[in-house]
Enzyme design. Structure first.
Site, short mmCIF file in Angstrom:
data_model
loop_
_atom_site.label_atom_id
_atom_site.label_comp_id
_atom_site.label_asym_id
_atom_site.label_seq_id
_atom_site.Cartn_x
_atom_site.Cartn_y
_atom_site.Cartn_z
N PRO A 1 -4.74 -0.52 18.82
CA PRO A 1 -4.46 -0.97 17.45
C PRO A 1 -4.53 0.10 16.37
CG PRO A 1 -6.63 -1.69 18.13
CD PRO A 1 -6.00 -1.07 19.34
N TYR B 1 -9.38 4.82 7.39
CA TYR B 1 -9.66 5.12 8.79
C TYR B 1 -10.75 6.18 8.77
CZ TYR B 1 -5.25 2.91 10.32
OH TYR B 1 -4.23 2.02 10.59
N LYS C 1 0.61 -0.98 15.24
CA LYS C 1 2.02 -1.00 15.60
C LYS C 1 2.49 -2.21 16.41
CE LYS C 1 3.40 2.68 13.59
NZ LYS C 1 4.08 2.41 12.31
N TYR D 1 3.87 6.19 10.50
CA TYR D 1 3.09 5.04 10.02
C TYR D 1 3.97 4.07 9.25
CZ TYR D 1 -1.23 2.60 9.00
OH TYR D 1 -2.22 1.65 8.96
N HIS E 1 0.85 -1.20 0.00
CA HIS E 1 0.00 0.00 0.00
C HIS E 1 0.88 1.24 0.00
CE1 HIS E 1 -3.94 -1.90 1.73
NE2 HIS E 1 -3.37 -2.65 0.81
C1 PHB Z 1 -5.78 -4.80 10.25
O1 PHB Z 1 -5.78 -4.95 9.02
O2 PHB Z 1 -6.08 -5.73 11.00
C2 PHB Z 1 -5.48 -3.48 10.84
C3 PHB Z 1 -5.08 -2.43 10.02
C4 PHB Z 1 -4.78 -1.21 10.56
C5 PHB Z 1 -4.89 -1.01 11.92
C6 PHB Z 1 -5.26 -2.05 12.75
C7 PHB Z 1 -5.55 -3.29 12.21
O3 PHB Z 1 -4.63 0.20 12.45
#
Ligand code: PHB
Ligand code: APR
Length: 402
Positions: free
Chosen positions: A296, A204, A300, A388, A76
């Site tokens: 989460p 997000y 990280k 990130y 990505h």
């Molecule tokens: C996930 O794909 O499980 C995932 C992705 C981003 C996050 C947390 C979990 O911030």
């Protein structure tokens, strides 16, 4: 029956921290035994987050552990953040020259286990009654039971990679650790669905109804999350209710299509920030979730665990090669620079994206202002992007005096 065995490093836990450490040590010619209280089947199917930072991928590649990842994982180049149903893009490649890789934690675990077992190196699954002892001196040992009876494993160093609920951290003498923690007034309900992703980046979403996250695992599987109450009962969430809520919280009125499909797994994950310091007591070093937990938002946990063990492997190498204990003595300070940076980032992402107390309008306005600044200022989006895609492993501020 007591069979005394010996190895250089006893690793407790076959999660990402313990398994990566075993490979880093093997690459340096140091032998270790990995002890895991669950079965291979269990650890290979535990569903967790799935975003790998740039330095994590580089490390796996440098150790020949990324063949399947390079074939199957999704690269990505940025992420998307939605506010009030409008999408904004943070372009990692433009802002940092780096990208991230989406590949499930359990796929990493499967690859690490397969590589270690095929090299003929031991992982002992299904052990019980693990105890870590003698680490205040220089002859630590681990006692455990397996199918044949009780075993004493002597070693030079014990690596406590046994996660948040393991035995290593609670085995430290009372008062040896300082706990820094924070709880959040929400949890995440996560699902895995057989439905094709319709974007090639994560979304997000900060919405009036609460946070939602659109993620994926493969061209056939999506991974989705909803902010819910911390004591939410999963049985109150029918599949229809989950899809309905995702539709309302994700930017579906703005050209984004949410495909639904059979839900393969669903669970509620609590959110907390936690750091136990120092991360070492004598010859017992804690790494990964055994020492710290991040919420989460930002994915990280696994990356931070892997960053810890790169520092630990170098420290153990110095000890084994020349008897030099100074890197081990510095292990905790070295790791904690990065641990606290990542704690801040995870807390920051969490704070910007979730819905908090409805009655605190001032806080709510601050949150919106901060998020808009991140989305519209190149300097602010670069700060997000840099964290990130992943800060370097090891000391992140090497110029600071020790
Ligand atoms: C996930 O794909 O499980 C995932 C992705 C981003 C996050 C947390 C979990 O911030
Ligand atoms: N004895 C042996 N093994 C144990 C014991 C014990 N007493 N207690 C726990 N374990 C094992 C667990 O079953 C698990 O396989 O230790 C392992 C710890 O692995 P993780 O919980 O995955 O922790 P870590 O390796 O630090 O990984 C960090 O990666 O999996 C993601 O999101 C997760 O943030 C986490 C990150």
């Amino acid at each position: 029956v007591t069979r005394p065995l010996r190895t250089q490093v006893a690793i407790i836990g076959a999660g990402p921290a313990g398994l990566v450490l075993s490979h880093l040590l093997a690459a340096r010619g140091i032998d270790c035994v990995v002890l895991e209280d669950r079965s291979r089947e269990y650890v290979e199917h535990r569903v967790r987050a799935g975003v790998l930072e740039h330095p994590t991928v580089e490390l796996l590649r440098a150790h020949g552990l990324a063949d399947r990842l390079d074939r199957e994982a999704l690269v990505h180049r940025g992420v998307q953040i939605a506010l009030d149903g409008r999408r904004h893009r943070i372009d990692f490649e433009d802002l940092t020259g780096r990208n991230i890789t989406v590949y499930g934690q359990q796929e990493v675990v499967k690859d690490l286990i397969a590589a270690r077992l095929s090299a003929g190196e031991p992982i002992v699954f299904d052990v019980s009654d693990v105890r870590v002892e003698g680490f205040a001196g220089d002859e630590p040992f681990v006692r455990y039971r397996n199918g044949e009876g009780s075993v004493t494993l002597r070693c030079d160093v014990i690596a406590g990679c046994d996660g948040f609920h393991g035995v290593s951290r609670p085995s430290l003498p009372p008062g040896a650790l300082h706990i820094h923690d924070r709880e959040y007034p929400f949890a995440w309900l996560g699902i895995l669905a057989r439905a094709a992703p319709t974007t090639d980046e994560l979304i997000y979403s900060n919405s009036e109804r609460g946070f939602a996250l659109y993620s994926m695992r493969s061209p056939e599987i999506t991974r989705l999350y909803l902010q819910v109450d911390p004591d939410e009962d999963i049985n109150d969430w029918s599949d229809d209710r989950i899809w309905g809520e995702l539709t309302r919280r994700l930017p579906t009125s703005e050209g984004f299509t949410l495909l639904d499909g059979p839900i393969l797994e669903k669970a509620v994950t609590p959110m907390r920030s936690f750091v136990a310091t120092p991360m070492r007591c004598g010859r017992l070093a804690l790494a990964g979730d055994a020492a710290h937990i991040v919420p989460p938002t930002g994915a990280k946990g696994m990356n931070l665990a892997i960053a810890d063990v790169t520092v630990l492997a170098a420290a153990i190498d110095a000890l084994e090669r020349t008897g030099d204990e100074s890197l081990l003595a510095d292990y905790s300070d070295t790791c904690l620079q990065r641990v606290w940076r990542v704690q801040h980032f995870s807390w920051w992402m969490t704070s910007m994206l979730h819905r908090f107390n409805d009655h605190d309008d001032f806080q709510h306005q601050l949150q919106r202002s901060e998020l808009r600044w991140v989305l519209h200022s190149r300097a602010a989006s670069t700060a997000l992007a840099e964290n990130y895609v992943g800060l370097p492993f090891g000391r992140i501020y090497p110029e600071e005096a020790r």
